[in-house]
Design a protein around this motif. Structure first.
Motif, PDB file in Angstrom:
ATOM      1  N   LEU A 306      32.762  30.923  38.406  1.00  0.00           N
ATOM      2  CA  LEU A 306      32.378  30.243  37.162  1.00  0.00           C
ATOM      3  C   LEU A 306      30.879  30.346  36.895  1.00  0.00           C
ATOM      4  O   LEU A 306      30.375  29.679  35.990  1.00  0.00           O
ATOM      5  CB  LEU A 306      32.798  28.766  37.229  1.00  0.00           C
ATOM      6  N   SER A 307      30.167  31.129  37.698  1.00  0.00           N
ATOM      7  CA  SER A 307      28.735  31.321  37.454  1.00  0.00           C
ATOM      8  C   SER A 307      28.342  32.697  37.988  1.00  0.00           C
ATOM      9  O   SER A 307      29.122  33.327  38.714  1.00  0.00           O
ATOM     10  CB  SER A 307      27.923  30.242  38.178  1.00  0.00           C
ATOM     11  N   LYS A 308      27.123  33.106  37.649  1.00  0.00           N
ATOM     12  CA  LYS A 308      26.632  34.413  38.123  1.00  0.00           C
ATOM     13  C   LYS A 308      26.533  34.437  39.640  1.00  0.00           C
ATOM     14  O   LYS A 308      26.880  35.409  40.299  1.00  0.00           O
ATOM     15  CB  LYS A 308      25.247  34.677  37.530  1.00  0.00           C
ATOM     16  N   GLU A 309      26.043  33.303  40.206  1.00  0.00           N
ATOM     17  CA  GLU A 309      25.894  33.218  41.671  1.00  0.00           C
ATOM     18  C   GLU A 309      27.262  33.338  42.347  1.00  0.00           C
ATOM     19  O   GLU A 309      27.406  34.006  43.370  1.00  0.00           O
ATOM     20  CB  GLU A 309      25.272  31.880  42.100  1.00  0.00           C
ATOM     21  N   ALA A 310      28.245  32.688  41.744  1.00  0.00           N
ATOM     22  CA  ALA A 310      29.592  32.722  42.318  1.00  0.00           C
ATOM     23  C   ALA A 310      30.153  34.140  42.244  1.00  0.00           C
ATOM     24  O   ALA A 310      30.768  34.641  43.191  1.00  0.00           O
ATOM     25  CB  ALA A 310      30.495  31.753  41.566  1.00  0.00           C
ATOM     26  N   GLU A 311      29.913  34.786  41.130  1.00  0.00           N
ATOM     27  CA  GLU A 311      30.361  36.173  40.939  1.00  0.00           C
ATOM     28  C   GLU A 311      29.734  37.069  42.018  1.00  0.00           C
ATOM     29  O   GLU A 311      30.421  37.889  42.642  1.00  0.00           O
ATOM     30  CB  GLU A 311      29.941  36.618  39.522  1.00  0.00           C
ATOM     31  N   ALA A 312      28.428  36.856  42.255  1.00  0.00           N
ATOM     32  CA  ALA A 312      27.723  37.673  43.258  1.00  0.00           C
ATOM     33  C   ALA A 312      28.314  37.435  44.645  1.00  0.00           C
ATOM     34  O   ALA A 312      28.450  38.371  45.441  1.00  0.00           O
ATOM     35  CB  ALA A 312      26.229  37.336  43.248  1.00  0.00           C
ATOM     36  N   MET A 313      28.699  36.181  44.925  1.00  0.00           N
ATOM     37  CA  MET A 313      29.282  35.869  46.231  1.00  0.00           C
ATOM     38  C   MET A 313      30.602  36.608  46.442  1.00  0.00           C
ATOM     39  O   MET A 313      30.924  37.041  47.537  1.00  0.00           O
ATOM     40  CB  MET A 313      29.567  34.375  46.313  1.00  0.00           C
ATOM     41  N   LEU A 314      31.357  36.754  45.364  1.00  0.00           N
ATOM     42  CA  LEU A 314      32.647  37.445  45.487  1.00  0.00           C
ATOM     43  C   LEU A 314      32.457  38.951  45.649  1.00  0.00           C
ATOM     44  O   LEU A 314      33.293  39.631  46.236  1.00  0.00           O
ATOM     45  CB  LEU A 314      33.534  37.162  44.276  1.00  0.00           C
ATOM     46  N   GLN A 315      31.350  39.462  45.094  1.00  0.00           N
ATOM     47  CA  GLN A 315      31.078  40.896  45.239  1.00  0.00           C
ATOM     48  C   GLN A 315      30.777  41.248  46.687  1.00  0.00           C
ATOM     49  O   GLN A 315      31.063  42.341  47.136  1.00  0.00           O
ATOM     50  CB  GLN A 315      29.894  41.327  44.355  1.00  0.00           C
ATOM     51  N   GLN A 316      30.119  40.300  47.382  1.00  0.00           N
ATOM     52  CA  GLN A 316      29.766  40.550  48.787  1.00  0.00           C
ATOM     53  C   GLN A 316      30.332  39.425  49.635  1.00  0.00           C
ATOM     54  O   GLN A 316      29.589  38.559  50.100  1.00  0.00           O
ATOM     55  CB  GLN A 316      28.251  40.581  48.932  1.00  0.00           C
ATOM     56  N   PRO A 317      31.642  39.433  49.846  1.00  0.00           N
ATOM     57  CA  PRO A 317      32.246  38.308  50.574  1.00  0.00           C
ATOM     58  C   PRO A 317      31.733  38.211  52.006  1.00  0.00           C
ATOM     59  O   PRO A 317      31.438  39.222  52.632  1.00  0.00           O
ATOM     60  CB  PRO A 317      33.747  38.618  50.545  1.00  0.00           C
ATOM     61  N   SER A 318      31.623  36.982  52.492  1.00  0.00           N
ATOM     62  CA  SER A 318      31.107  36.775  53.845  1.00  0.00           C
ATOM     63  C   SER A 318      32.175  37.175  54.860  1.00  0.00           C
ATOM     64  O   SER A 318      33.338  37.342  54.521  1.00  0.00           O
ATOM     65  CB  SER A 318      30.751  35.303  54.044  1.00  0.00           C
ATOM     66  N   GLN A 319      31.758  37.294  56.086  1.00  0.00           N
ATOM     67  CA  GLN A 319      32.686  37.690  57.161  1.00  0.00           C
ATOM     68  C   GLN A 319      33.254  36.468  57.876  1.00  0.00           C
ATOM     69  O   GLN A 319      33.863  36.570  58.919  1.00  0.00           O
ATOM     70  CB  GLN A 319      31.963  38.583  58.178  1.00  0.00           C
ATOM     71  N   ARG A 320      32.982  35.285  57.329  1.00  0.00           N
ATOM     72  CA  ARG A 320      33.452  34.065  58.008  1.00  0.00           C
ATOM     73  C   ARG A 320      34.963  33.951  57.935  1.00  0.00           C
ATOM     74  O   ARG A 320      35.571  34.432  56.981  1.00  0.00           O
ATOM     75  CB  ARG A 320      32.839  32.836  57.316  1.00  0.00           C
TER      76      ARG A 320
END
Ligand SMILES: CC(C)(COP(=O)(O)OP(=O)(O)OC[C@H]1O[C@@H](n2cnc3c(N)ncnc32)[C@H](O)[C@@H]1OP(=O)(O)O)[C@@H](O)C(=O)NCCC(=O)NCCS
Length: 332
Positions: A306-320
């Motif tokens: 729902l935001s640019k930051e969230a979009e960026a997080m999905l582009q580079q998903p964490s390995q957790r």
């Protein structure tokens, strides 16, 4: 849409009876589903962050014909605790399907999430179904895959642990709560157990789906492994069947994890056991495989940025590792 009105559950008459009737029509025949009764429904709506005010409904001729639950909370992602909106139990009466009612409710939910600065919309569904495509069309991404694994009623192989090694920890619930919070803060998708959530999840339960928290203590009396058992009955092709759902399974070591699982299984002989495990959590997956669990159904954890930051997080998903949210998958 002529004649349809979108309101919240607090604005309709007899909301619980109406939602229960709709739930029976929409989910009643689904195999593997846990039948809702009014006590379960009331409990679910009391979930912290939900309530009748975030039960979104569409009314036609004073009757609820479509609805969803929206829970406003926060989960960990990439090490950050961010606001999120969880969507559950999307349902439309069969006579009113295909008119855009569920889409309208999902868009409304998104608007509320935006107003509350949520980073993501979050829901679970079975991949490659019609509703999966509907969610994709509305911006939800197939983010992580989780499997239901089941173990049929059969004896454990190998040595059992002495009964006194396991302790039911209700009086020490605080210790288990902070243990789970410590371990799971390294997982994506985890909603921290504050006191209110803990109470709702573990203590104040509907009578048809009671839960029991078990924990192993080390020699200093501190928890080294824990698991929650929830007892329920699911719909099958020939009636109902008793099932125990396992959740919130952690251990300080692999050995502790295995031990607490075996301790639980040794008490559950003769009952079917079900657990959710992400496909990419090979450590848990291997232990479960060795203890006789088999995968049988996939679920997709879908996220709508729902935001640019969230979009960026999905582009580079964490390995957790991912925390499967059993209350949103099974409803327990
Ligand atoms: C999924 C569901 C909520 C859709 O409700 P709806 O109000 O008809 O949805 P909309 O009109 O906004 O959108 C229609 C879309 O829903 C999807 N859909 C899923 N199941 C459907 C069904 N049985 N009939 C019609 N559409 C369905 C389709 O993608 C459809 O789009 P399409 O016509 O292009 O194929 C409804 O079918 C339902 O209650 N199903 C049973 C309960 C369920 O499975 N809920 C989802 C749990 S994750």
């Amino acid at each position: 849409m002529e004649g349809y009105r979108l309101v919240c559950g607090a604005e309709v008459s007899e909301p619980y009876q109406q939602l229960l009737a709709l739930h029976r029509v929409c989910f009643g025949q689904y195999e593997g589903v846990l039948p809702f009764d009014e006590e379960i429904l009331r409990w679910f709506i009391q979930r912290p962050g939900l309530g009748l005010e975030h039960t979104l409904v569409v009314v036609y001729n004073n009757t609820v014909v479509s609805s969803l639950f929206l829970t406003l909370t926060s989960f960990y992602i990439d090490g950050h605790l961010v606001p999120v909106g969880i969507v559950d139990t999307v349902m439309t009466h069969p006579a009113h399907r295909g008119k855009g009612l569920a889409s309208m409710l999902l868009e409304e939910a998104k608007g509320i999430m935006r107003k509350h600065q949520c980073w993501f919309g979050y829901l679970y569904t079975i991949p490659e179904t019609r509703q999966f495509s509907l969610y994709q069309r509305l911006g939800y991404r197939d983010f992580r895959r989780v499997f239901h694994l089941k173990r049929d009623a059969r004896p454990l192989r190998g040595e059992l642990f002495a009964e006194d090694e396991a302790h039911v920890f209700l009086e020490d619930g605080e210790m288990v709560r902070s243990f789970l919070n410590d371990v799971f803060q390294g997982y994506d998708g985890f909603i921290p157990f504050d006191k209110e959530l803990w109470e709702w999840r573990k203590m104040r339960r509907p009578s048809a789906i009671p839960a029991k928290v078990i924990a192993l203590k080390d020699e200093r009396g501190l928890p080294e492994g824990t698991l929650t058992l929830t007892f329920g009955e699911i719909v099958t092709s020939s009636g109902t069947e008793k099932v125990v759902f396992l959740s919130d399974w952690v251990g300080l070591s692999q050995a502790a994890k295995r031990k607490v699982l075996r301790q639980a299984l040794s008490r559950l002989e003769g009952t079917k056991v079900d657990i959710l495990c992400p496909v990419d959590n090979s450590e848990d997956w291997n232990i479960l495989g060795e203890e006789g669990f088999l995968p049988y159904l996939a679920e997709s954890a879908m996220l709508c940025p729902l935001s640019k930051e969230a979009e960026a997080m999905l582009q580079q998903p964490s390995q957790r590792p991912w925390y499967p949210l059993i209350e949103s998958v099974v409803g327990v």
